[in-house]
Design an enzyme around this catalytic site. Sequence first.
Site, PDB file in Angstrom:
ATOM      1  N   SER A1242      32.912  -7.030 -18.332  1.00  0.00           N
ATOM      2  CA  SER A1242      32.695  -8.239 -17.556  1.00  0.00           C
ATOM      3  C   SER A1242      33.370  -9.426 -18.238  1.00  0.00           C
ATOM      4  O   SER A1242      34.568  -9.379 -18.516  1.00  0.00           O
ATOM      5  CB  SER A1242      31.193  -8.453 -17.349  1.00  0.00           C
ATOM      6  N   ASP A1360      31.715  -4.280 -11.549  1.00  0.00           N
ATOM      7  CA  ASP A1360      31.394  -4.694 -12.914  1.00  0.00           C
ATOM      8  C   ASP A1360      30.993  -3.487 -13.757  1.00  0.00           C
ATOM      9  O   ASP A1360      30.150  -2.672 -13.352  1.00  0.00           O
ATOM     10  CB  ASP A1360      30.248  -5.713 -12.879  1.00  0.00           C
TER      11      ASP A1360
END
Length: 1512
Positions: A1242, A1360
């Site tokens: 991320s 993600d």
Amino acid sequence: MAAPDAMTSLVKSSVALLSSAHESLPTSLAAMKTAETAPSSTFGILGRVILSILSVLPTLLFWVSYTLPTWLFTLFSMSLTFTMNFTTLMLVLVFVVSTISYFVRYRYLTMYARLPPEPQREEPQVEVFPESQEGDSKRGLSNYLDEFLSAIKVFGYLERPVFHELTRTMQTRRLAAGETILLEEEKGFCLVVDGLVQIFVKSNREESDSDEDDGELQGESGGGSAQAHRQGYQLLTEVKNGAPMSSLFSILSLFTEDVKLRHDEDSGPSSSTPMSPQHRPSMTRNSSFNMDDSRPETPIEAQEATIRRRRTSALASPTAGGRLSNVPPLSLDTDGFNDNFKHSKQRRSPSRSTKPKSAHPDIVARATVDTTIAIIPATAFRRLTRIYPKATAHIVQVILTRLQRVTLATSHAYLSLTNEVLRTEKLMNKYTTYDLPGFLRDAPLERLKEKFTKETERLGSDEGMKGIALHNPGAGRRRRTSVSIRSSTAAQARLAAARGTSIGSNVEAISRLTSPEQGMRNDRISAGDLLTNTQMSRGTGRSGRSSFSQPYQHDVRRDARTPLDASGFNPFASPSMRPNLHRQESIDEATVFRESVLGCMFKAIGLTSPENPVPRPAASVEQSPRLVSFDAKRQKAIFTSAFGFMDPYEASRDGDADSVASASNLSTLSASGNGNLLEEVVNDVEIVFFPKDAVLVEQGERNPGLYYVIDGFLDVSVAVEEDSSESNVLGTLPTGPAVTEDDLFGPPLQPTATNTSLRNGENSKKKRSRKSLFMTRPGGLAGYLGTVSSNRSFVDVTAKTDVYVGFLPRASIERIVERYPVVLLTMAKRLTTLLPRLIQHIDFALEWVQVNAGQVIYNQGEESDAIYIVLNGRLRAIKDAENGKVTVIGEYGQGDSVGELEVLTETARPGSLHAIRDTELAKFPKTLFNSLALEHPGITIKISKIIASRMRALVDDPLHEQSKERSNKATRTNVSSTVNLRTVAILPVTAGIPVVDFASRLMNALNQIGVPRGVVSLNQAAILNHLGRHAFNRMGKLKLSQYLADLEEKYGMVLYVADTPVKSPWTQTCISQADCILLVGLAESSPNIGEYERFLLTTKTTARKELVLLHAERYCPSGLTRKWLRNWPWINGSHHHMQMSFRATAEPVHQTGRRLGNAIKQRVQVIQAEIQKYTSKRVRQTPLYSADTPFKGDFHRLARRLCGKSVGLVLGGGGARGISQIGIIRALEEAGIPIDIVGGTSIGSFIGALYAWDADVVPMYGRAKKFSGRMGSMWRFALDLTYPSASYTTGHEFNRGIFKTFGNSQIEDFWLEFYCNTTNISKSRSEIHTSGYVWRYVRASMSLAGLLPPLCDNGSMLLDGGYIDNLTVAHMKSLGADVIFAIDVGSLDEDTPQAFGDSLSGFWATFNRWNPFSTHANPPTLSEIQSRLAYVSSIDALERAKNTPGCRYMRPPIDPYGTLDFAKFEEIYEVGYKYGKGFLAQLREQGVLPVTEETEKEKNLRRTMAPRRASI
């Protein structure tokens, strides 16, 4: 009228003239055209062009000056009126704006979507090139010879004369199926050429040696004859083609039959000393084959001798019929055999006291099938010892090394037979203890202690623990160079040999010096203070040094045995004593101590004094040793002692031996001439003081040298780990600190050592308790076995009290061993005498196996019959999957073991095992394990602990958990690929690459990083200097391979530098010997396949291959690395970008002609370069922000990668909270901690990519702040909103922000190795990305579900990566990172207990949220429930990451900040920086940091390699 007529006629005539002229004009023009064709046409065209321009010009001027102004005036004077309503106007305006927005939004601002496709690079498949194996049965003469040659490889390199001398009397025997022989009766080296032989050992034997007194070690080897037939036999091993039936002990016993165990001045010849020549007159031609043995013949021996004299090929059988029935597996209760065996025992019982110890006690061999064996008789070894003493010493050295590395090390570390192995250390004391003379025990010793006491008080206790050495004024006057010594003493040695001068006269001075009479003389000399007489000797050269032999020249002449000895030329005396025989100089006490200590050391290691000389043959025989009388019929040489031609101090005077067996060795060993040995070595002796509890030798390290105890006591002990549950005995899995394998093969090159120091504080320094074995008293010798054999110590040697020792460095011992083979033979004799019978049985069954590169050791699904231990080389275990793909189970380097689980559980092999390169193995058969387990249950317990620890490691290993259910290629194919690398080849891509400079810098970096046991770099020049010009021919290949194996065992890492042409033998050697191949190329050159790569592909090597790109500047253009990797699919390792200044091309040759043109061209190039300084983009060569530390260089990064000491940085996800990671990275930089591998999730992938791009903090800070400014703008977020079908935004503004940061850069172009992870929701798994466009996979790793749409990649939707693993410590560990700094910035889980009942009203939940007086916790919202479901698996992965060995978990206090608080950049950055400074300061207080300076402590462990010289 006349006038007009005249005018008319004139006109007519003119017209006629013009017409005629007009008619004649074409002919004239044609003539002119034919005369001047080219010029007329050129000028005609030019003229027409000019005329046309002149004709057009007025028209053009008129149009410009009049027509155009008129039109413009008319246009601007017109009035034009448009009339439309507001609706139409708005529609037109909307259309124009939409059109412009479309082109700007979807054409100009979406450049990132139109980049050329660059998919991720596919991981290369495992290369397998197995050699075809045809089984054990081979036919044909060539295969017969191959089996024989493979069997005698245990002797190491044999030169042709030595080989012929060893095999000239070899006999070949044929055994029928079921036939049995007693190896106890065989005097020679036996090997199986064709067939299969089973080896049995008595199983019910009482091991009485361990219970008896130490002096009873040479007791007899069996029970009475009445119990012989009741003894059961246990199958020990099976010997197949090409394997020896004799053990290493039997070979040593054959070489050392006539070597004395101890040399005492006042004792006569011991029982092991052979008779002198005058006492052996009965050695005639009628002597039988075994007449040299000191025992009478038995009927079996007489029968064997008779059969040998008749030259029959059948083996002598113990039965009358010559053939035995089949022997049952565990007993030999055959009547005929027992009767004969009983009869022979009864016949031999009277002579048992004189029978020498057999090398094969209680060993019986039985042929399973018709078998052909070969026997090299003992006489061949005795003759070899006489003719080629240095070759004999070389063979003994090889066998001792393999005995230590195969038998003793395996028994000690693998079978838990530590007591049996270490008994030898204790019992060796009785052979190596010699007291100093009495006159040195009182006043001189007290004065010595007083000086050391004063120096200790001055230095302090910390410095004193390293040892304080007495000042040695002769230390600077070391030996001359080898060239000068050889040239000056070669002729002198032969002259001395011709005159009969004894080299042993050097020890004569020592013996007189240590006598009581000489002690009285020393008292009269009154040496006084330690430096009373050193001033005179300091300023003089070697000739001016007061020699220990000078004051006693009268004694030398008086004690000379012959006038020739007294008056003859002695080449080994010091130069100063020869011209002046009556020079008297006093000797200081330090010199007396050194010379006395050296004399005692010489006696202890087997160098005798001439008072008890070894019997020598007649002088005539000595001058022609190759002409020894030999009886061909009886195959018996008529000589006396096996050492008759080799005086213990005779440095191989045999010219043939020097030229054939030792010429190449002499060319490389410095100072190996035949000078005065004592004069050379006495300056190397140090008198060292160690305080109590000081460590002299550590377990597992190479002995610094010999320690002779002058005063005090040394404690010899073995270290015992109190908590060994985490130890992994042979280091195949890097799960814990390997303890016993350090003793076995030294510290392994794997991430275990640093892991130990980087765990919690209480675990970083484990308490090691010592188990004391024995004490070394004054006069004893410590470090004898390890120093003489150049192997590692099994024990710790510490100072029990304050101890004063004499220290002789290992280098001096190696010189002595090389010149005087009797030192090695004496130690071999003592070993064969002292080692218990159990170790001999293990040695018999352990098989030394040598396999070639690519050879399959066993196949998948085969029956498991043995455990393999890697001595040197590298193995790879692979498994064939059902889909046809090959996966790597593991790789095994030096010290690793393979196959215990299958052998103990009796299951089939789970995969195939093949050799990556030429490998030496110790084969531990299952039959040996079963045999030992019955009598020694501790072995079973030890192996069970190994299996249990490995099972626990598999259960606790996060890598195993990760790869068990997921098919992550990056995690699976690189298992153990960089663990325990021992050899690295540096191969250029093409000619002209500075690999020598590259290797030099890499070696310096490796030395600074701290490789256990050091690093050595090899090139062709080094090999030729050591082995001579025949190093690469057929004769020298075995010698070269043995030399390289010794280097690999001696050093922690060996660098092979391919500095030769492509197809040279050295280049091929570099490739074949490498665990890892570094392909070095210039980044700016052509990425096409070079000539070295073509040659590499033809070798079919399966070693790990890595690409190194050298850059002149610290910058890599986008897409450059992909061009290289696209053409090189066989790069199965990683790639490295390194900055190195080099000259790409050679200096151009200046031409002599056209000097002006060259000068102009050169000037233009200079001007262009000056202009480019100001117009082109300047690339910095050094980082803008760099801490002052030498460990952050590119070569140090590569060195840590090769050593398994890489430092990894793992960054977790958490939105804007990830800005704090920038501050922590800055703190790491300021602390001097290098970062080698970066991984992120991320926002961590974004920050990590910025840092890995340039490995610099300043550009990372600027780019991250710019990106945060874009993300903090609410207008951009609002303009990107869309209908929430898949997400609330289109993702365009987010894509633009990331793309404007990274551009078209690719992950492969990053300066540091980088990866990021994503969640593949199409295939429900986590994915690791190490190649491709950076912005795409960073964007995918940051795609928060609901806020951003998934990113499509090859048909898969990526989100993600934090949903599955928010902190990828497990994958970082699989990449070989030793120390991992993991920064977690994720949000904390809300675990407040909930009690809202079985049903829930949304109205009540909303009211409760706004009710300040409510006592109920707020129920989670729908989005919170979805978020918690998404991060369920990530929580488990985070807990495993925290407990990963070597992981330093960091969580800054960033909980008050939200996920989208990018506007608070500076505030969050400062929070991370302050936390990082405090965290690293805490680690430094705990002694964990700095990581890269841990080797400084290790350097101090070798305290006596360079002892402190105190000017006392």
